[in-house]
Design a protein around this motif. Structure first.
Motif, short mmCIF file in Angstrom:
data_model
loop_
_atom_site.label_atom_id
_atom_site.label_comp_id
_atom_site.label_asym_id
_atom_site.label_seq_id
_atom_site.Cartn_x
_atom_site.Cartn_y
_atom_site.Cartn_z
N LEU A 57 3.66 -1.02 3.91
CA LEU A 57 3.30 0.39 3.73
C LEU A 57 4.50 1.15 3.20
O LEU A 57 5.54 1.23 3.84
CB LEU A 57 2.84 0.99 5.06
CG LEU A 57 1.63 0.31 5.72
CD1 LEU A 57 1.26 1.03 7.01
CD2 LEU A 57 0.44 0.28 4.77
N LEU A 78 -3.42 3.66 8.93
CA LEU A 78 -3.26 2.54 8.00
C LEU A 78 -2.77 1.30 8.73
O LEU A 78 -3.18 0.17 8.43
CB LEU A 78 -2.26 2.91 6.89
CG LEU A 78 -2.70 4.02 5.94
CD1 LEU A 78 -1.59 4.29 4.93
CD2 LEU A 78 -3.99 3.65 5.22
N GLU A 79 -1.88 1.50 9.69
CA GLU A 79 -1.38 0.36 10.46
C GLU A 79 -2.50 -0.32 11.23
O GLU A 79 -2.48 -1.54 11.43
CB GLU A 79 -0.28 0.82 11.40
CG GLU A 79 0.99 1.24 10.68
CD GLU A 79 2.05 1.79 11.63
OE1 GLU A 79 1.67 2.21 12.74
OE2 GLU A 79 3.24 1.80 11.25
N ILE A 85 0.86 -1.18 0.00
CA ILE A 85 0.00 0.00 0.00
C ILE A 85 0.90 1.24 0.00
O ILE A 85 1.68 1.45 0.93
CB ILE A 85 -0.92 0.03 1.24
CG1 ILE A 85 -1.87 -1.18 1.22
CG2 ILE A 85 -1.72 1.32 1.28
CD1 ILE A 85 -2.75 -1.29 2.44
N THR A 135 -3.77 0.64 -3.06
CA THR A 135 -3.21 -0.66 -3.44
C THR A 135 -2.96 -0.61 -4.94
O THR A 135 -3.12 0.43 -5.58
CB THR A 135 -4.21 -1.78 -3.13
OG1 THR A 135 -5.36 -1.63 -3.99
CG2 THR A 135 -4.68 -1.73 -1.68
N ARG A 150 0.05 7.60 9.11
CA ARG A 150 0.43 6.20 8.95
C ARG A 150 -0.24 5.29 9.98
O ARG A 150 -0.61 4.16 9.67
CB ARG A 150 1.96 6.08 9.06
CG ARG A 150 2.47 4.66 8.86
CD ARG A 150 3.96 4.54 9.14
NE ARG A 150 4.40 3.16 8.98
CZ ARG A 150 5.04 2.70 7.92
NH1 ARG A 150 5.33 3.51 6.92
NH2 ARG A 150 5.40 1.43 7.86
N ALA A 166 -4.10 6.69 0.41
CA ALA A 166 -3.41 5.40 0.34
C ALA A 166 -4.03 4.58 -0.78
O ALA A 166 -5.24 4.67 -1.04
CB ALA A 166 -3.52 4.67 1.67
N CYS A 215 -7.55 3.11 -1.50
CA CYS A 215 -8.23 2.31 -0.47
C CYS A 215 -8.51 3.13 0.78
O CYS A 215 -9.24 2.67 1.67
CB CYS A 215 -7.42 1.07 -0.12
SG CYS A 215 -5.77 1.40 0.55
N ARG A 216 -7.92 4.32 0.87
CA ARG A 216 -8.18 5.19 2.01
C ARG A 216 -7.95 6.64 1.60
O ARG A 216 -6.93 6.98 1.02
CB ARG A 216 -7.27 4.84 3.19
CG ARG A 216 -7.49 5.68 4.45
CD ARG A 216 -8.84 5.44 5.06
NE ARG A 216 -9.04 6.17 6.30
CZ ARG A 216 -10.22 6.26 6.93
NH1 ARG A 216 -11.28 5.64 6.43
NH2 ARG A 216 -10.35 6.95 8.05
N TRP A 246 1.32 5.29 0.22
CA TRP A 246 0.55 6.30 0.93
C TRP A 246 1.32 7.61 1.03
O TRP A 246 2.55 7.67 0.83
CB TRP A 246 0.18 5.81 2.33
CG TRP A 246 1.39 5.69 3.25
CD1 TRP A 246 2.29 4.67 3.29
CD2 TRP A 246 1.82 6.66 4.20
NE1 TRP A 246 3.27 4.93 4.22
CE2 TRP A 246 3.00 6.15 4.81
CE3 TRP A 246 1.33 7.89 4.62
CZ2 TRP A 246 3.69 6.84 5.80
CZ3 TRP A 246 2.01 8.58 5.61
CH2 TRP A 246 3.18 8.05 6.19
N ARG A 266 -5.58 -0.60 10.20
CA ARG A 266 -6.39 -1.36 9.25
C ARG A 266 -5.60 -2.49 8.59
O ARG A 266 -6.14 -3.55 8.31
CB ARG A 266 -6.92 -0.42 8.15
CG ARG A 266 -8.02 0.50 8.65
CD ARG A 266 -8.39 1.53 7.59
NE ARG A 266 -9.58 2.28 7.99
CZ ARG A 266 -9.59 3.24 8.90
NH1 ARG A 266 -8.45 3.58 9.51
NH2 ARG A 266 -10.70 3.87 9.22
N ASN A 273 -14.66 4.42 3.53
CA ASN A 273 -13.23 4.62 3.80
C ASN A 273 -12.57 5.59 2.83
O ASN A 273 -11.40 5.93 3.01
CB ASN A 273 -12.49 3.28 3.75
CG ASN A 273 -12.64 2.50 5.04
OD1 ASN A 273 -12.64 3.07 6.12
ND2 ASN A 273 -12.78 1.19 4.92
#
Length: 353
Positions: free
Chosen positions: A228, A219-220, A186, A203, A216, A201, A208-209, A188, A222, A308
């Motif tokens: 990352l 994201l961690e 991912i 993929t 960060r 962020a 996806c976000r 970001w 999720r 999201n």
């Protein structure tokens, strides 16, 4: 006695549509017949001058009206209580509960209870139970539980059933999800915008976000085991498109790929959000009706909140029935500003993802 929170014009419009999403929010008193009904009552519409609106049956009965025997308006509260009781039973049970068992607990026939439950939640009892098991498995895996323990503790009968339910529903494979995103890269970045710092962020499939005032750590939470990577050459081009979409939303953003997965109901809501033209808004009741679930207003609100990818899935275009802004995860000033920008000329309709 409860006061009516809607205008008479809003109530009458709901009655004219026979909108089930407003059942329980008010009742329609028909002065010439002496009865009061649900907004969705299938009986022939009375003349507007013979109608008065009440917040609930208690207010209508206080004026001498009696409940309609066709639509049973006083049963709305009973229906909601039955659904709440069923949800509590589903959550408390270690084994899936049969529809007949749930119906028996609430005093309804199985067929009628299925309709009542689906109307209130947007999901059948079985689909709700599956979504609950999935959510429990996600939480356990995100907390570092062993895969096998998480699968059985969440209520799945075995690993094959778990993978069958999870495959293709999270924007990555089920095997990647059970490992906290392991094997998924991912990219970001946090970038400054006129609306504040924005997290983007993506993929390999798409964004996806997208959120504000996050970094960060979000994201961690999720994807605790995902790779990352901050920045990246290919990601920079996508990032520029996203920033442009936020700064000038009337230019459109249907060309920006997104990678989102949710329940079937959530995805239906998100698709409908993408159909709202820039410069326009919808209510939660409008969204629920548009996806064919007019009674699932609360569920539509929950799906809206589960989005999201802010802006690209324009949950900011959903407002209250009275036209007020309602809530927004990133604050009403950002929501208000996004709507203001989208009122510029040149809007276009966005395609479904």
């Amino acid at each position: 006695m409860t006061s009516l929170s809607m205008t008479d014009d809003e109530c009458w419009a709901a009655v004219r549509r026979r909108d089930k999403g407003f059942d329980g929010r008010f009742v329609t008193g028909v002065l010439t017949t002496g009865i009061y009904c649900r907004p969705s009552c299938a009986a022939r519409h009375p003349l507007r001058e013979n109608v008065r609106f009440f917040a609930d049956g208690e207010g209508a009965r206080a004026t001498g009206l009696r409940p309609c025997k066709r639509c049973l308006p006083d049963d709305v509260a009973r229906d909601e209580g039955a659904v709440i009781a069923a949800i509590q039973a589903i959550k408390a049970s270690e084994e899936p509960l049969a529809l007949a068992d749930l119906a028996r607990r609430t005093g309804y026939s199985a067929t009628h209870f299925q309709r009542v439950f689906t109307r209130h939640t947007g999901l059948s009892p079985a689909a709700y139970a599956r979504a609950l098991r999935e959510e429990r498995a996600r939480a356990a895996l995100s907390e570092g539980a062993r895969v096998t323990d998480a699968i059985y503790d969440a209520g799945f009968s075995g690993s094959s059933r778990f993978y069958e339910n999870m495959e293709g529903r999270m924007g990555m494979t089920a095997s990647a999800w059970v490992n906290g995103g392991r094997g998924v890269t991912i990219h970001w970045a946090v970038v400054p915008t006129s609306l504040g710092d924005m997290l983007v962020a993506a993929t390999g499939k798409g964004v996806c976000r997208l959120s504000f005032d996050e970094g960060r750590a979000a994201l961690e939470d999720r994807f605790p085991a995902a790779d990352l990577v901050e920045g990246g050459a290919d990601f920079e081009a996508l990032l520029k498109q996203v920033v442009d979409a936020v700064e000038a939303p009337v230019n459109g953003f249907d060309h920006i790929p997104i990678d989102v997965k949710g329940t079937a109901f959530q995805e239906a809501v998100w698709r409908e959000l993408r159909k709202i033209p820039a410069g326009e808004t919808r209510s939660y009741a409008d969204i629920a009706a548009a996806i064919g679930k007019p009674g699932a207003v609360r569920a539509a609100g929950s799906a809206n909140g589960a989005n999201n990818v802010a802006v690209l899935i324009p949950c900011h275009r959903v407002v209250r029935s009275d036209g007020s802004l309602g809530g927004y995860a990133y604050g009403l000033p950002i929501k208000d500003e996004l709507l203001r920008r989208e009122k510029a000329p040149g809007q276009r309709r966005f395609d479904e993802f």
